[in-house]
Design a protein around this motif. Structure first.
Motif, PDB file in Angstrom:
ATOM      1  N   ALA A 150     -27.794 -25.873  40.817  1.00  0.00           N
ATOM      2  CA  ALA A 150     -27.311 -27.249  40.562  1.00  0.00           C
ATOM      3  C   ALA A 150     -27.028 -27.210  39.250  1.00  0.00           C
ATOM      4  CB  ALA A 150     -28.501 -28.261  40.801  1.00  0.00           C
ATOM      5  N   THR A 151     -27.832 -26.465  38.355  1.00  0.00           N
ATOM      6  CA  THR A 151     -27.379 -26.318  36.803  1.00  0.00           C
ATOM      7  C   THR A 151     -26.043 -25.716  36.512  1.00  0.00           C
ATOM      8  OG1 THR A 151     -29.596 -27.109  36.436  1.00  0.00           O
ATOM      9  CG2 THR A 151     -28.242 -25.889  34.550  1.00  0.00           C
ATOM     10  N   TYR A 152     -25.904 -24.315  37.000  1.00  0.00           N
ATOM     11  CA  TYR A 152     -25.140 -23.289  36.615  1.00  0.00           C
ATOM     12  C   TYR A 152     -24.071 -23.263  37.617  1.00  0.00           C
ATOM     13  CZ  TYR A 152     -28.532 -22.510  33.159  1.00  0.00           C
ATOM     14  OH  TYR A 152     -29.447 -22.586  32.220  1.00  0.00           O
ATOM     15  N   ARG A 153     -23.870 -23.516  38.985  1.00  0.00           N
ATOM     16  CA  ARG A 153     -23.094 -23.688  39.935  1.00  0.00           C
ATOM     17  C   ARG A 153     -22.503 -22.121  40.155  1.00  0.00           C
ATOM     18  NH1 ARG A 153     -23.033 -28.491  41.861  1.00  0.00           N
ATOM     19  NH2 ARG A 153     -23.192 -30.246  40.397  1.00  0.00           N
ATOM     20  N   PRO A 154     -23.197 -21.251  40.603  1.00  0.00           N
ATOM     21  CA  PRO A 154     -22.707 -19.987  40.975  1.00  0.00           C
ATOM     22  C   PRO A 154     -21.670 -20.287  41.963  1.00  0.00           C
ATOM     23  CG  PRO A 154     -24.808 -20.293  41.783  1.00  0.00           C
ATOM     24  CD  PRO A 154     -24.513 -21.304  40.719  1.00  0.00           C
ATOM     25  N   ASP A 155     -20.760 -19.003  42.201  1.00  0.00           N
ATOM     26  CA  ASP A 155     -19.915 -19.003  43.313  1.00  0.00           C
ATOM     27  C   ASP A 155     -20.301 -17.902  44.174  1.00  0.00           C
ATOM     28  OD1 ASP A 155     -17.463 -20.530  42.042  1.00  0.00           O
ATOM     29  OD2 ASP A 155     -17.719 -18.922  40.783  1.00  0.00           O
ATOM     30  N   LEU A 156     -21.289 -17.117  43.926  1.00  0.00           N
ATOM     31  CA  LEU A 156     -21.960 -16.161  44.742  1.00  0.00           C
ATOM     32  C   LEU A 156     -23.261 -16.046  44.349  1.00  0.00           C
ATOM     33  CD1 LEU A 156     -18.987 -13.403  44.298  1.00  0.00           C
ATOM     34  CD2 LEU A 156     -19.231 -14.828  46.298  1.00  0.00           C
ATOM     35  N   ALA A 167     -21.362  -7.847  41.185  1.00  0.00           N
ATOM     36  CA  ALA A 167     -20.221  -8.086  40.931  1.00  0.00           C
ATOM     37  C   ALA A 167     -19.239  -6.914  40.940  1.00  0.00           C
ATOM     38  CB  ALA A 167     -20.096  -8.657  39.339  1.00  0.00           C
ATOM     39  N   HIS A 168     -19.942  -5.818  40.643  1.00  0.00           N
ATOM     40  CA  HIS A 168     -19.184  -4.596  40.805  1.00  0.00           C
ATOM     41  C   HIS A 168     -18.762  -4.427  42.204  1.00  0.00           C
ATOM     42  CE1 HIS A 168     -19.064  -3.037  36.645  1.00  0.00           C
ATOM     43  NE2 HIS A 168     -20.513  -3.348  36.711  1.00  0.00           N
ATOM     44  N   HIS A 169     -19.662  -4.523  43.089  1.00  0.00           N
ATOM     45  CA  HIS A 169     -19.486  -4.617  44.530  1.00  0.00           C
ATOM     46  C   HIS A 169     -18.334  -5.323  45.001  1.00  0.00           C
ATOM     47  CE1 HIS A 169     -22.410  -1.369  45.823  1.00  0.00           C
ATOM     48  NE2 HIS A 169     -23.017  -1.757  44.799  1.00  0.00           N
ATOM     49  N   MET A 170     -18.365  -6.677  44.506  1.00  0.00           N
ATOM     50  CA  MET A 170     -17.393  -7.443  44.891  1.00  0.00           C
ATOM     51  C   MET A 170     -15.973  -6.987  44.379  1.00  0.00           C
ATOM     52  SD  MET A 170     -18.879  -9.498  46.954  1.00  0.00           S
ATOM     53  CE  MET A 170     -17.403 -10.502  47.205  1.00  0.00           C
TER      54      MET A 170
END
Length: 171
Positions: free
Chosen positions: A60-66, A154-157
């Protein structure tokens, strides 16, 4: 794009958030969710609940996408492995409930991606996380591992995006 990495544990669950902008990675935040035992018969359930609420607060605080979670390795202590598996289940559940795609990586895959060697030590992993996220300060070793998991994802994406962007028939 924001990526949340999670290093699950029943006592200490590390988390780390990074942003990805093309090839550039930037540290956003990291920390450790510590659960406490109260010695009752509901101890495990309470710890899993603490873990879930803590992860939900981070999301909720940092709202990641993945999100990405480290896979459990099996050791000689079957009871410990089962408890770790339950904590890992919560670590998968919290981002899934928030609608985030969740990746999973074996510890050796994380080390190979971040360090270049699948059997790297914790110190080597922490050093390479510092190299890739200049100025980062870890809230603990579990948080450093979580950042490594986020970097791995991140690298794999990025690799997947590059493969999907290639014209058909080009290797």
């Amino acid at each position: 794009m924001r990526v949340l990495g999670i290093d699950p544990g029943l006592r200490n669950t590390g988390w780390g958030v990074i942003t990805v902008d093309g090839p550039r990675l930037r540290h956003v935040a990291n920390g450790v969710i510590q659960t406490t035992a109260d010695g009752t018969s509901t101890d495990l359930a309470q710890r899993l609940s603490q873990l879930y609420r803590g992860l939900c607060a981070v999301i909720a605080t940092y709202r990641p996408d993945l999100a990405a979670v480290e896979q459990t390795f099996v050791n000689k202590d079957a009871v410990g492995t089962l408890k770790l598996g339950q904590a890992r289940g919560v670590a998968l559940l919290a981002p899934a409930e928030a609608g985030l795609p969740v990746g999973e990586y074996a510890p050796n895959a994380v080390k190979k991606t971040v360090v270049g060697v699948g059997h790297a030590g914790k110190e080597q992993v922490q050093h390479m996380v510092r190299v890739q996220l200049p100025g980062v300060t870890f809230e603990g070793p579990d948080a450093a591992d979580a950042l490594a998991i986020a970097i791995c994802h991140a690298h794999h994406m990025q690799g997947r995006s590059m493969r999907e962007a290639r014209p058909k028939g080009v290797a």
